[in-house]
Design a protein around this motif. Structure first.
Motif, PDB file in Angstrom:
ATOM      1  N   LEU A 195      -0.271  13.228  31.229  1.00  0.00           N
ATOM      2  CA  LEU A 195      -1.233  12.525  32.077  1.00  0.00           C
ATOM      3  C   LEU A 195      -0.812  11.078  32.299  1.00  0.00           C
ATOM      4  N   PHE A 196      -0.306  10.449  31.257  1.00  0.00           N
ATOM      5  CA  PHE A 196       0.179   9.081  31.422  1.00  0.00           C
ATOM      6  C   PHE A 196       1.367   9.041  32.382  1.00  0.00           C
TER       7      PHE A 196
ATOM      8  N   LEU B 148       1.969  11.157  34.846  1.00  0.00           N
ATOM      9  CA  LEU B 148       1.453  11.347  36.206  1.00  0.00           C
ATOM     10  C   LEU B 148       0.763  10.088  36.709  1.00  0.00           C
ATOM     11  N   PHE B 149       0.050   9.390  35.828  1.00  0.00           N
ATOM     12  CA  PHE B 149      -0.575   8.127  36.228  1.00  0.00           C
ATOM     13  C   PHE B 149       0.480   7.092  36.585  1.00  0.00           C
ATOM     14  N   GLN B 150       1.535   7.035  35.806  1.00  0.00           N
ATOM     15  CA  GLN B 150       2.607   6.080  36.072  1.00  0.00           C
ATOM     16  C   GLN B 150       3.276   6.402  37.404  1.00  0.00           C
ATOM     17  N   ILE B 151       3.476   7.664  37.678  1.00  0.00           N
ATOM     18  CA  ILE B 151       4.056   8.056  38.971  1.00  0.00           C
ATOM     19  C   ILE B 151       3.080   7.702  40.100  1.00  0.00           C
ATOM     20  N   SER B 152       1.776   7.934  39.881  1.00  0.00           N
ATOM     21  CA  SER B 152       0.771   7.662  40.910  1.00  0.00           C
ATOM     22  C   SER B 152       0.704   6.187  41.271  1.00  0.00           C
ATOM     23  N   THR B 153       0.871   5.316  40.288  1.00  0.00           N
ATOM     24  CA  THR B 153       0.824   3.887  40.569  1.00  0.00           C
ATOM     25  C   THR B 153       2.160   3.351  41.055  1.00  0.00           C
ATOM     26  N   LEU B 154       3.170   4.189  41.080  1.00  0.00           N
ATOM     27  CA  LEU B 154       4.522   3.844  41.511  1.00  0.00           C
ATOM     28  C   LEU B 154       5.129   2.742  40.635  1.00  0.00           C
ATOM     29  N   GLU B 155       4.725   2.702  39.376  1.00  0.00           N
ATOM     30  CA  GLU B 155       5.234   1.714  38.431  1.00  0.00           C
ATOM     31  C   GLU B 155       6.457   2.287  37.712  1.00  0.00           C
ATOM     32  N   SER B 156       7.612   1.807  38.044  1.00  0.00           N
ATOM     33  CA  SER B 156       8.915   2.238  37.498  1.00  0.00           C
ATOM     34  C   SER B 156       9.040   3.756  37.454  1.00  0.00           C
TER      35      SER B 156
END
Length: 84
Positions: free
Chosen positions: A4-5, A7-15
């Protein structure tokens, strides 16, 4: 929890490129068939929601402004009729 983290990181486009997609794509290239559509879908969905919020706020402000102008015009017309 880690998934989940991620996917969240991908969703925010953060690195997402250097930190997630390239290493995962290197070890399991087939996952790119899932990750890339996910990025596109989530990005478009978030932009759509944000745009909807802005449009809703602008429409509400325009309606309130229009109502205020109508009341002002009615009071001016009433004032002019009383003077006649």
């Amino acid at each position: 929890p880690k998934a989940l983290f991620t996917l969240f990181q991908i969703s925010t486009l953060e690195s997402w490129c250097m930190g997630i997609v390239r290493p995962v794509g290197y070890h399991a290239p087939w996952t790119l068939l899932v990750i890339i559509p996910y990025i596109i879908f989530v990005t478009v969905a978030v932009l759509n929601v944000v745009t909807g919020i802005f449009v809703e706020q602008i429409m509400e402000a325009a309606k309130l402004d229009g109502d205020r102008l109508l009341k002002l015009r009615d009071s001016e017309v009433g004032h002019q009729l009383r003077e006649l």
